[in-house]
Design a protein around this motif. Structure first.
Motif, PDB file in Angstrom:
ATOM      1  N   UNK A   1     -10.892  -9.432   2.302  1.00 24.28           N
ATOM      2  CA  UNK A   1     -10.382  -9.909   1.012  1.00 24.28           C
ATOM      3  C   UNK A   1      -9.161 -10.817   1.202  1.00 24.28           C
ATOM      4  N   UNK A   2      -8.371 -10.559   2.249  1.00 26.12           N
ATOM      5  CA  UNK A   2      -7.258 -11.467   2.565  1.00 26.12           C
ATOM      6  C   UNK A   2      -7.795 -12.865   2.845  1.00 26.12           C
ATOM      7  N   UNK A   3      -8.875 -12.911   3.616  1.00 23.88           N
ATOM      8  CA  UNK A   3      -9.443 -14.215   3.977  1.00 23.88           C
ATOM      9  C   UNK A   3      -9.946 -14.989   2.768  1.00 23.88           C
ATOM     10  N   UNK A   4     -10.248 -14.255   1.702  1.00 22.20           N
ATOM     11  CA  UNK A   4     -10.717 -14.915   0.482  1.00 22.20           C
ATOM     12  C   UNK A   4      -9.624 -14.961  -0.591  1.00 22.20           C
ATOM     13  N   UNK A   5      -8.375 -14.744  -0.146  1.00 17.80           N
ATOM     14  CA  UNK A   5      -7.225 -14.747  -1.070  1.00 17.80           C
ATOM     15  C   UNK A   5      -7.393 -13.769  -2.234  1.00 17.80           C
ATOM     16  N   UNK A   6      -8.005 -12.636  -1.919  1.00 14.97           N
ATOM     17  CA  UNK A   6      -8.226 -11.634  -2.984  1.00 14.97           C
ATOM     18  C   UNK A   6      -7.566 -10.304  -2.641  1.00 14.97           C
ATOM     19  N   UNK A   7      -6.612 -10.326  -1.729  1.00 15.86           N
ATOM     20  CA  UNK A   7      -5.944  -9.088  -1.325  1.00 15.86           C
ATOM     21  C   UNK A   7      -4.535  -9.068  -1.919  1.00 15.86           C
ATOM     22  N   UNK A   8      -4.242  -8.051  -2.726  1.00 19.66           N
ATOM     23  CA  UNK A   8      -2.937  -7.967  -3.385  1.00 19.66           C
ATOM     24  C   UNK A   8      -2.271  -6.655  -2.999  1.00 19.66           C
ATOM     25  N   UNK A   9      -1.106  -6.761  -2.392  1.00 23.60           N
ATOM     26  CA  UNK A   9      -0.379  -5.565  -1.955  1.00 23.60           C
ATOM     27  C   UNK A   9       0.567  -5.094  -3.035  1.00 23.60           C
ATOM     28  N   UNK A  10       0.584  -3.781  -3.227  1.00 25.66           N
ATOM     29  CA  UNK A  10       1.498  -3.190  -4.201  1.00 25.66           C
ATOM     30  C   UNK A  10       2.256  -2.059  -3.509  1.00 25.66           C
ATOM     31  N   UNK A  11       3.542  -2.015  -3.717  1.00 30.48           N
ATOM     32  CA  UNK A  11       4.349  -0.922  -3.178  1.00 30.48           C
ATOM     33  C   UNK A  11       3.929   0.384  -3.872  1.00 30.48           C
ATOM     34  N   UNK A  12       3.404   1.310  -3.076  1.00 31.88           N
ATOM     35  CA  UNK A  12       2.887   2.562  -3.643  1.00 31.88           C
ATOM     36  C   UNK A  12       3.873   3.706  -3.600  1.00 31.88           C
ATOM     37  N   UNK A  13       5.135   3.372  -3.336  1.00 35.91           N
ATOM     38  CA  UNK A  13       6.173   4.403  -3.302  1.00 35.91           C
ATOM     39  C   UNK A  13       7.013   4.289  -4.557  1.00 35.91           C
ATOM     40  N   UNK A  14       7.340   5.435  -5.133  1.00 33.13           N
ATOM     41  CA  UNK A  14       8.212   5.419  -6.307  1.00 33.13           C
ATOM     42  C   UNK A  14       7.612   6.210  -7.440  1.00 33.13           C
ATOM     43  N   UNK A  15       8.144   5.976  -8.609  1.00 24.87           N
ATOM     44  CA  UNK A  15       7.716   6.677  -9.807  1.00 24.87           C
ATOM     45  C   UNK A  15       6.282   6.247 -10.182  1.00 24.87           C
ATOM     46  N   UNK A  16       5.471   7.210 -10.606  1.00 24.00           N
ATOM     47  CA  UNK A  16       4.054   6.940 -10.909  1.00 24.00           C
ATOM     48  C   UNK A  16       3.878   5.811 -11.930  1.00 24.00           C
ATOM     49  N   UNK A  17       4.722   5.838 -12.969  1.00 18.33           N
ATOM     50  CA  UNK A  17       4.632   4.817 -14.022  1.00 18.33           C
ATOM     51  C   UNK A  17       5.055   3.442 -13.501  1.00 18.33           C
ATOM     52  N   UNK A  18       6.036   3.478 -12.619  1.00 17.61           N
ATOM     53  CA  UNK A  18       6.522   2.220 -12.034  1.00 17.61           C
ATOM     54  C   UNK A  18       5.409   1.582 -11.183  1.00 17.61           C
ATOM     55  N   UNK A  19       4.745   2.412 -10.397  1.00 18.04           N
ATOM     56  CA  UNK A  19       3.651   1.923  -9.549  1.00 18.04           C
ATOM     57  C   UNK A  19       2.531   1.386 -10.435  1.00 18.04           C
ATOM     58  N   UNK A  20       2.267   2.116 -11.531  1.00 21.71           N
ATOM     59  CA  UNK A  20       1.221   1.690 -12.472  1.00 21.71           C
ATOM     60  C   UNK A  20       1.535   0.298 -13.015  1.00 21.71           C
TER      61      UNK A  20
ATOM     62  N   UNK B   1     -13.019  -9.122  -8.456  1.00 17.73           N
ATOM     63  CA  UNK B   1     -11.886 -10.035  -8.701  1.00 17.73           C
ATOM     64  C   UNK B   1     -10.821  -9.899  -7.630  1.00 17.73           C
ATOM     65  N   UNK B   2     -10.606  -8.679  -7.165  1.00 18.91           N
ATOM     66  CA  UNK B   2      -9.571  -8.514  -6.154  1.00 18.91           C
ATOM     67  C   UNK B   2      -9.517  -7.106  -5.605  1.00 18.91           C
ATOM     68  N   UNK B   3      -8.863  -6.998  -4.458  1.00 21.29           N
ATOM     69  CA  UNK B   3      -8.597  -5.699  -3.845  1.00 21.29           C
ATOM     70  C   UNK B   3      -7.091  -5.465  -3.930  1.00 21.29           C
ATOM     71  N   UNK B   4      -6.736  -4.382  -4.601  1.00 19.80           N
ATOM     72  CA  UNK B   4      -5.315  -4.041  -4.749  1.00 19.80           C
ATOM     73  C   UNK B   4      -5.015  -2.899  -3.790  1.00 19.80           C
ATOM     74  N   UNK B   5      -4.140  -3.155  -2.812  1.00 18.56           N
ATOM     75  CA  UNK B   5      -3.866  -2.078  -1.852  1.00 18.56           C
ATOM     76  C   UNK B   5      -2.508  -1.459  -2.107  1.00 18.56           C
ATOM     77  N   UNK B   6      -2.521  -0.128  -2.137  1.00 18.35           N
ATOM     78  CA  UNK B   6      -1.293   0.643  -2.348  1.00 18.35           C
ATOM     79  C   UNK B   6      -0.674   0.910  -0.984  1.00 18.35           C
ATOM     80  N   UNK B   7       0.524   0.420  -0.789  1.00 20.68           N
ATOM     81  CA  UNK B   7       1.187   0.511   0.513  1.00 20.68           C
ATOM     82  C   UNK B   7       2.134   1.714   0.538  1.00 20.68           C
ATOM     83  N   UNK B   8       1.797   2.670   1.397  1.00 19.55           N
ATOM     84  CA  UNK B   8       2.606   3.894   1.537  1.00 19.55           C
ATOM     85  C   UNK B   8       2.686   4.234   3.022  1.00 19.55           C
ATOM     86  N   UNK B   9       3.894   4.578   3.503  1.00 22.29           N
ATOM     87  CA  UNK B   9       4.015   4.880   4.934  1.00 22.29           C
ATOM     88  C   UNK B   9       3.407   6.240   5.270  1.00 22.29           C
TER      89      UNK B   9
END
Ligand code: AMP
Length: 194
Positions: A160-179, A109-117
């Protein structure tokens, strides 16, 4: 079915979040890193060969991990879905994986990428190394793993970006917030697929 790739560099939090997601959505967690470490623990030939590469921060061959994933997906025919963690990690793995999942009628269904520096990734992995006992969680190997990610893995997201299936999520912060950020994406995907 809810088949999701949880994507991101080492230390992004994929394993931690995958554990929470499988409980909430009743999914099977497939981590190629965990599967390889289990081979090492059992002292199999595959484990022995993989360990050398893992300790050098290098990826293990595509055919090895593709074979493991195929086996595990087929071993769970009645699951409501899968969270793939640490797989696919190369474009070749992604291509074989798409073919496999589509042929089984279990599309991604999709690729969810966790973005962390990078600075934060290194900090987390060094911290984890103090308790994980993982021989690849040391500063030298961590840097090699991040280089492998940049050279071979990052490009997987483009497919997955090319197929509109790439979703970026901010992976910084509180664990529950990221969840909850990840859940928001997944809930949107589920609505879209019904
Ligand atoms: P991880 O637990 O995902 O951080 O993976 C630990 C190590 O296992 C990696 O640094 C690689 O050496 C190996 N590995 C895990 N998954 C893969 C994969 N999909 N392709 C190649 N090597 C992998």
């Amino acid at each position: 079915m809810l088949n999701i790739i949880l994507f991101g560099p080492p230390g992004a939090g994929k394993g931690t979040q995958a554990e929470k997601l499988i409980k909430k959505y009743n999914l099977v967690h497939l981590s190629t890193g965990d599967l390889l470490r289990s081979e090492i623990a059992q002292g199999t030939l595959l484990g022995l060969e993989a360990k050398k590469l893992m300790d050098e921060g290098k990826l293990v061959p595509d055919n090895v991990v593709i074979g493991m994933i195929e086996h595990k997906v087929k071993a769970n025919p009645n699951s409501e879905g899968f969270i793939f963690d640490g797989f696919p990690r190369t474009e070749a793995q992604a291509g074989a994986f798409e073919t496999l999942m589509n042929s089984l009628g279990k599309p991604i269904l999709g690729l969810v990428s966790l973005e962390v520096d990078e600075k934060e990734l290194v900090r987390r992995l060094v911290e984890r190394g103090k308790v994980s006992g993982r021989s690849d969680d040391n500063e030298e190997t961590i840097h090699k793993r991040l280089v492998e990610y940049e050279n071979k893995t990052r490009a997987v997201a483009h497919y997955y970006s090319n197929h509109n299936k790439h979703f970026r999520v901010n992976g910084i912060g509180d664990m529950e917030e990221i969840f909850s950020r990840i859940c928001k994406v997944i809930d949107g995907l589920q609505v879209g697929s019904k």
